[in-house]
Design an enzyme around this catalytic site. Structure first.
Site, short mmCIF file in Angstrom:
data_model
loop_
_atom_site.label_atom_id
_atom_site.label_comp_id
_atom_site.label_asym_id
_atom_site.label_seq_id
_atom_site.Cartn_x
_atom_site.Cartn_y
_atom_site.Cartn_z
N ASP A 52 -54.01 7.43 0.59
CA ASP A 52 -53.28 6.81 -0.51
C ASP A 52 -51.87 7.36 -0.51
O ASP A 52 -51.65 8.54 -0.22
CB ASP A 52 -53.97 6.99 -1.86
CG ASP A 52 -54.18 8.43 -2.26
OD1 ASP A 52 -53.28 9.01 -2.88
OD2 ASP A 52 -55.27 8.98 -1.98
N ASP A 141 -55.69 4.59 -11.86
CA ASP A 141 -55.61 6.03 -11.66
C ASP A 141 -55.47 6.69 -13.03
O ASP A 141 -54.40 6.63 -13.65
CB ASP A 141 -54.40 6.34 -10.77
CG ASP A 141 -54.16 7.83 -10.56
OD1 ASP A 141 -54.90 8.65 -11.12
OD2 ASP A 141 -53.20 8.17 -9.84
N GLU A 143 -56.13 10.24 -15.03
CA GLU A 143 -56.37 11.65 -14.74
C GLU A 143 -55.53 12.50 -15.69
O GLU A 143 -54.94 12.00 -16.65
CB GLU A 143 -56.01 11.94 -13.29
CG GLU A 143 -54.59 11.55 -12.92
CD GLU A 143 -54.20 11.92 -11.52
OE1 GLU A 143 -53.99 13.13 -11.29
OE2 GLU A 143 -54.10 11.00 -10.66
#
Length: 259
Positions: A52, A141, A143
């Site tokens: 990524d 994403d 986090e």
């Protein structure tokens, strides 16, 4: 995969250390039994390699990346509601042309706007989907917050609502179930061991270690595993996140095509 909003903190020692701490699993006290219980296939069975990337990797030679054995890539598209990665278009097209199965990812900032607003921003800025054998559903994403409080100032119930809002909106816009990138420690702390999304949404687990470890509550298996942030790949200058797909290339293409 912490990246940028208005001031990019991902290059700072503090942020890199924090990500390493969380993804390595040192933020959790795990027993051997818990590790075994939360893991499915052994790492050596997941042989489909991926990376990524974002603008931090600079210019990428995607033909060299593909020739090195990398078969898929997640590429940063957006963050919050006002940031587009400046190298997304170049990377997205370059990966496709080199035969790399690719998808876009969005770095969530749940304290900046609703999940629906951010899902629409992603879908309109690179996160759309087409059945061309090389386009994966986009990834959320979500986090540790690199800009403030770990859970973005939200209660566990409010965070679950925000995530649901994002996932439902992305599904409505694209017809696909988004992939969810997270760490078990963040998911536990910020959603309260929520088991809700794992029936349809593939898990992309981040843990920089020799095994994926304990998965978020309710997740039956991992689909993608980010196992290091200091990998090296031909065609990429410097460190890059390395990943495994938990299956064969044929199954990865099936995910890309929604078949």
């Amino acid at each position: 995969m912490t990246e940028t909003f208005s001031t990019d903190l991902s290059g700072s020692r503090r942020t890199r250390w924090l990500r390493r701490l969380l993804a390595s699993g040192t933020a959790l006290a795990m027993t051997t039994a818990a590790l075994v219980a939360g893991t499915t296939a052994p790492a050596q069975a997941a042989t489909v390699a991926g990376i990524d990337v974002s603008h931090w990797q600079g210019t990428i030679n995607w033909a060299s990346v593909r020739n090195s054995g990398v078969e898929f890539a997640y590429i940063k598209a957006t963050e919050g509601t006002s940031y587009r990665d400046p190298r997304f278009n170049t990377n997205y097209v370059g990966a496709y042309n080199a035969g790399v199965i690719r998808g876009a990812y969005h770095f969530a900032l749940p304290d900046r706007s609703s999940g629906a607003v951010q899902a629409n921003y992603l879908a309109s800025n690179g996160g759309a989907w087409s059945a061309d054998s090389r386009t994966l559903p986009a990834a959320l994403d979500i986090e540790h917050n690199p800009y403030g409080a770990m859970c973005y100032g939200k209660s566990q119930s409010a965070m679950r609502t925000w995530i649901n809002d994002f996932l439902a909106t992305y599904r409505s816009r694209t017809g696909r179930y988004a992939v969810i990138y997270t760490t078990t420690s963040w998911w536990t702390s910020c959603t309260g061991n929520w088991t809700g999304p794992w029936g349809n949404h593939p898990l992309w687990i981040a843990r920089w270690a020799s095994a994926p470890g304990t998965l978020p509550a309710g997740a039956p298996y991992w689909s993608f595993w980010q196992y290091t942030a200091t990998g090296r790949v031909s065609g990429v200058s410097g460190d890059v996140d390395r990943n495994h797909w938990n299956g064969t290339r044929a199954r990865l293409i099936a995910l890309a095509n929604n078949t």
